[in-house]
Design a protein around this motif. Sequence first.
Motif, PDB file in Angstrom:
ATOM      1  N   LYS A  27       0.845  -1.204   0.000  1.00  0.00           N
ATOM      2  CA  LYS A  27       0.000   0.000   0.000  1.00  0.00           C
ATOM      3  C   LYS A  27       0.876   1.248   0.000  1.00  0.00           C
ATOM      4  O   LYS A  27       1.775   1.379   0.824  1.00  0.00           O
ATOM      5  CB  LYS A  27      -0.897  -0.015   1.237  1.00  0.00           C
ATOM      6  N   PRO A  28       0.639   2.181  -0.932  1.00  0.00           N
ATOM      7  CA  PRO A  28       1.469   3.377  -1.001  1.00  0.00           C
ATOM      8  C   PRO A  28       1.395   4.192   0.288  1.00  0.00           C
ATOM      9  O   PRO A  28       0.384   4.159   0.996  1.00  0.00           O
ATOM     10  CB  PRO A  28       0.863   4.156  -2.165  1.00  0.00           C
ATOM     11  N   VAL A  29       2.468   4.935   0.564  1.00  0.00           N
ATOM     12  CA  VAL A  29       2.623   5.588   1.869  1.00  0.00           C
ATOM     13  C   VAL A  29       1.472   6.538   2.180  1.00  0.00           C
ATOM     14  O   VAL A  29       0.862   6.470   3.239  1.00  0.00           O
ATOM     15  CB  VAL A  29       3.961   6.363   1.909  1.00  0.00           C
ATOM     16  N   SER A  30       1.174   7.424   1.220  1.00  0.00           N
ATOM     17  CA  SER A  30       0.214   8.485   1.538  1.00  0.00           C
ATOM     18  C   SER A  30      -1.205   8.110   1.139  1.00  0.00           C
ATOM     19  O   SER A  30      -2.075   8.968   1.082  1.00  0.00           O
ATOM     20  CB  SER A  30       0.629   9.769   0.836  1.00  0.00           C
ATOM     21  N   LEU A  34      -6.354  11.688   2.182  1.00  0.00           N
ATOM     22  CA  LEU A  34      -7.375  12.663   1.788  1.00  0.00           C
ATOM     23  C   LEU A  34      -8.594  12.000   1.161  1.00  0.00           C
ATOM     24  O   LEU A  34      -9.638  12.616   1.045  1.00  0.00           O
ATOM     25  CB  LEU A  34      -6.784  13.659   0.786  1.00  0.00           C
ATOM     26  N   GLY A  35      -8.461  10.760   0.735  1.00  0.00           N
ATOM     27  CA  GLY A  35      -9.547  10.063   0.052  1.00  0.00           C
ATOM     28  C   GLY A  35      -9.013   8.751  -0.452  1.00  0.00           C
ATOM     29  O   GLY A  35      -7.961   8.280   0.013  1.00  0.00           O
ATOM     30  N   HIS A  36      -9.706   8.181  -1.438  1.00  0.00           N
ATOM     31  CA  HIS A  36      -9.283   6.872  -1.922  1.00  0.00           C
ATOM     32  C   HIS A  36      -8.207   7.031  -2.987  1.00  0.00           C
ATOM     33  O   HIS A  36      -8.362   6.598  -4.122  1.00  0.00           O
ATOM     34  CB  HIS A  36     -10.481   6.116  -2.473  1.00  0.00           C
ATOM     35  N   LEU A  40       0.208  12.090  -2.128  1.00  0.00           N
ATOM     36  CA  LEU A  40       1.415  12.595  -2.783  1.00  0.00           C
ATOM     37  C   LEU A  40       1.238  12.775  -4.285  1.00  0.00           C
ATOM     38  O   LEU A  40       1.973  13.542  -4.908  1.00  0.00           O
ATOM     39  CB  LEU A  40       2.591  11.649  -2.517  1.00  0.00           C
ATOM     40  N   SER A  41       0.245  12.078  -4.877  1.00  0.00           N
ATOM     41  CA  SER A  41       0.068  12.216  -6.320  1.00  0.00           C
ATOM     42  C   SER A  41      -0.328  13.642  -6.681  1.00  0.00           C
ATOM     43  O   SER A  41      -0.007  14.128  -7.763  1.00  0.00           O
ATOM     44  CB  SER A  41      -0.989  11.235  -6.816  1.00  0.00           C
ATOM     45  N   ILE A  42      -0.997  14.330  -5.763  1.00  0.00           N
ATOM     46  CA  ILE A  42      -1.342  15.740  -6.007  1.00  0.00           C
ATOM     47  C   ILE A  42      -0.064  16.557  -6.136  1.00  0.00           C
ATOM     48  O   ILE A  42       0.104  17.339  -7.070  1.00  0.00           O
ATOM     49  CB  ILE A  42      -2.200  16.293  -4.857  1.00  0.00           C
ATOM     50  N   SER A  46       1.553  18.539  -9.276  1.00  0.00           N
ATOM     51  CA  SER A  46       1.649  19.996  -9.224  1.00  0.00           C
ATOM     52  C   SER A  46       3.038  20.498  -9.601  1.00  0.00           C
ATOM     53  O   SER A  46       3.191  21.661  -9.953  1.00  0.00           O
ATOM     54  CB  SER A  46       1.285  20.493  -7.822  1.00  0.00           C
ATOM     55  N   ILE A  47       4.064  19.638  -9.533  1.00  0.00           N
ATOM     56  CA  ILE A  47       5.405  20.094  -9.915  1.00  0.00           C
ATOM     57  C   ILE A  47       5.731  19.784 -11.364  1.00  0.00           C
ATOM     58  O   ILE A  47       6.832  20.063 -11.829  1.00  0.00           O
ATOM     59  CB  ILE A  47       6.498  19.486  -9.008  1.00  0.00           C
TER      60      ILE A  47
END
Lengths: 151, 145
Positions: A27-30, A34-36, A40-42, A46-47
Amino acid sequence: MPQHIKRLVLVFMVFIALFLIVKYILKPVSFGNLGHYRELSIHENSIKPLHYAGAVNCSNCHDSIRLIKAEGFHAQLKCEVCHGPGLKHALYAGRFKDGPLQDSLILTMPNDRRDCAVCHEINAARIKITFDTINNTMVKQVNGMEHYLMK
Amino acid sequence: MITPHLSSDMAIFGFVYLWYLMVVLLLEIWFDYRRDMVVWAGESKRFKRFLYRAFSLWTTDISPKSVALDNKIGYFITVIGVPSAFLLHGYVGFIFGSVKANPWWSTVLMPVIFLFSAMVSGIALVMFIYILLCRFNKDAFFCYF
């Protein structure tokens, strides 16, 4: 409970436990903060470098063309849908006001007949509503061969 | 697979598949063959013996009472297994029918088509295997007809 049923239940429990362990490891860390999805993908997205300038920035310089487009059939489309991503153009084209533009800053001008077909060719998977039914937003579909779009 | 979302059709298909393969098919076959595998473990040697032992989970209980229990559980699994088979194959049709990129698949008949094609293709496969088996194994009891 007979012995073989006990063994069977034990085997199933071992497999479920194995699955939970694998799930815990993979399971990925973050995930789930915030939801399902991964929080960190946000940040990763964003970068990423920007490519599109936005229609507002286009009309800063090309306001006369914006007015022409507002009268036409393609009023609902944004500039960069057809002309391609133009952030670089918006940032640096002003420096070449008097001379020819640098090659990397030139945007595409889709004026061929075949360019119409990119959106207007018949596509069975698209909703078939004619052009002027709802707010001029639907794409009219034509047979490209009959209309010589493929020349 | 690790973090299925319950509003995803495909993730639910994972649960349906897991239910059908692990709970219905695997258990039904296991309860059907458990007694045989214990017997075969006694008859075979070395690696085969180990394999049959492992498949029967290192149990040797083949008393009539436990075999009767196996048959009872097998019957129960069959009763819930037939609707589960309909669920699985119907769900495949549902998944295919909701693929937007293929307009020809967009029909509510898709689950029905899948069910019936599953039935006929299964029967056809059984007949084909029967023909092949009897071509090479003429003395088998089921090839006398």
